[in-house]
Scaffold this active site. Sequence first.
Site, PDB file in Angstrom:
ATOM      1  N   LYS A 120      -7.116 -79.501  63.667  1.00  0.00           N
ATOM      2  CA  LYS A 120      -6.532 -79.649  64.993  1.00  0.00           C
ATOM      3  C   LYS A 120      -5.912 -81.029  65.118  1.00  0.00           C
ATOM      4  O   LYS A 120      -6.362 -81.970  64.471  1.00  0.00           O
ATOM      5  CB  LYS A 120      -7.546 -79.382  66.100  1.00  0.00           C
ATOM      6  CG  LYS A 120      -8.919 -80.032  65.971  1.00  0.00           C
ATOM      7  CD  LYS A 120      -9.083 -81.490  66.004  1.00  0.00           C
ATOM      8  CE  LYS A 120      -8.454 -82.230  67.150  1.00  0.00           C
ATOM      9  NZ  LYS A 120      -8.514 -83.720  66.940  1.00  0.00           N
ATOM     10  N   ARG A 190      -2.807 -92.153  64.153  1.00  0.00           N
ATOM     11  CA  ARG A 190      -2.870 -91.694  65.537  1.00  0.00           C
ATOM     12  C   ARG A 190      -1.937 -92.485  66.451  1.00  0.00           C
ATOM     13  O   ARG A 190      -1.704 -92.094  67.589  1.00  0.00           O
ATOM     14  CB  ARG A 190      -4.308 -91.779  66.053  1.00  0.00           C
ATOM     15  CG  ARG A 190      -5.224 -90.742  65.414  1.00  0.00           C
ATOM     16  CD  ARG A 190      -6.685 -91.063  65.629  1.00  0.00           C
ATOM     17  NE  ARG A 190      -7.529 -90.048  65.029  1.00  0.00           N
ATOM     18  CZ  ARG A 190      -7.824 -90.004  63.722  1.00  0.00           C
ATOM     19  NH1 ARG A 190      -7.319 -90.918  62.906  1.00  0.00           N
ATOM     20  NH2 ARG A 190      -8.602 -89.057  63.244  1.00  0.00           N
TER      21      ARG A 190
END
Length: 416
Positions: A120, A190
């Site tokens: 995910k 990220r």
Amino acid sequence: MASLFGFVHRNWLIFNPPEASKSAAPLRFGILGAADIGPMALILPAKSHPDVVVQTVAARDPKKAKAYAQKHGIPEVSANYQDLLDNPNIDCVYIPLPNGLHFEWALRALKAGKHVLLEKPSVNNVTEAEALFKNPIINGPKAPVLLEAAHYAFHPAWTTFMSYVSPANVSSAKAVLWVPSWKFSADDIRYQYDLGGGALLDLGAYTASALTRVFGVVAEECEECLTQGAQFDSRCDQLFKARYRFPGGRRGEMEGDLKAPFDHLSPNLHVEHSPIVVSSADAGVKVPEDQEVVRIRKIKFTNFVMPSVFHSIRIDDEFQTRKAGDKSGKTIKKWTNSKTIKAYTFKEVGIDQPGEPSWTTYRYQLEEFVNKVHGSEARQWVSGEDSMNTAKMIDMAYTAAKLPLRPTSKLVDGNT
């Protein structure tokens, strides 16, 4: 003392699972990318599964792949990603690559006939989600299996929590997920827009999917999303606070922070139901025939993301008696029943499914993934619709925050 011993023993086994004897023809997995999440998400769970062997790994840097294989006891190293997909001995592929590469390599793996366990968030945006999960290649009786690894949904604690939730009756819900400030460096993937960075894509994949499951539908609109940009790339959000409107005017909120202070520790999920009339038996009381019992339920699920480490599910039911049909708000009597429950195995809550107290969310997920590959009916699952709904929720939030959606793969137009 017994509960402390159970906590310590369970968590020791999480990182030191017993080795299972392998079956005669186990599913052989390949890992695309020498990712830090690999051991927790697949390598450790595979040790206790008799039908799973992690056979090979590939990375952009062959030296890194070799070191990764040696460290984690993986017998083979593939020359590159495509070499792994071309290997006829590999049945399944786990993809923990940066988010921006998920669509391309999931599609390539499916076209190679491999079953895909996709980390995910499944993809960068809803355009990619629809192109992937509506692709004809995953339809049909012999189609490869594709699963987004929303692992929390496979744990018995989640099943138990949802048994107390009535999605159509939920009036409000809030999901929060924080990561301590020291966890990720300033140049972590990220925080890189071109690789699909951002807290909404990372942490929001949990909170958004949890909200759609709690409400049973995707939101109609993200009314507001406040974000703070990351230092490395201001297009990537470091934290978010989003508010959604669900059908019927119901409200959902979610918060996430990749640089949270130390007092923000546990991922929590709060749910409140609208008042409903229940039977006197459900309320545990007897009432006169001209009265009725109304219940307002509130639930707090502590640590819904990694419940195998620890968790609690607190249910607070507020009951009121009133004259039957009286909507004036006049209450005759009021009381509250509360309880806190935990579920580390399905058998603890009366469900006949395999499991051990030390099985992580990832181990329960692997159990169902293997069952699905073998043609069994899924007992817990994350459908393509679930994954597309999560992508819709995240796209809504980015739009409300006036941040650009994560870039769409150039392969989307030619994905068939």
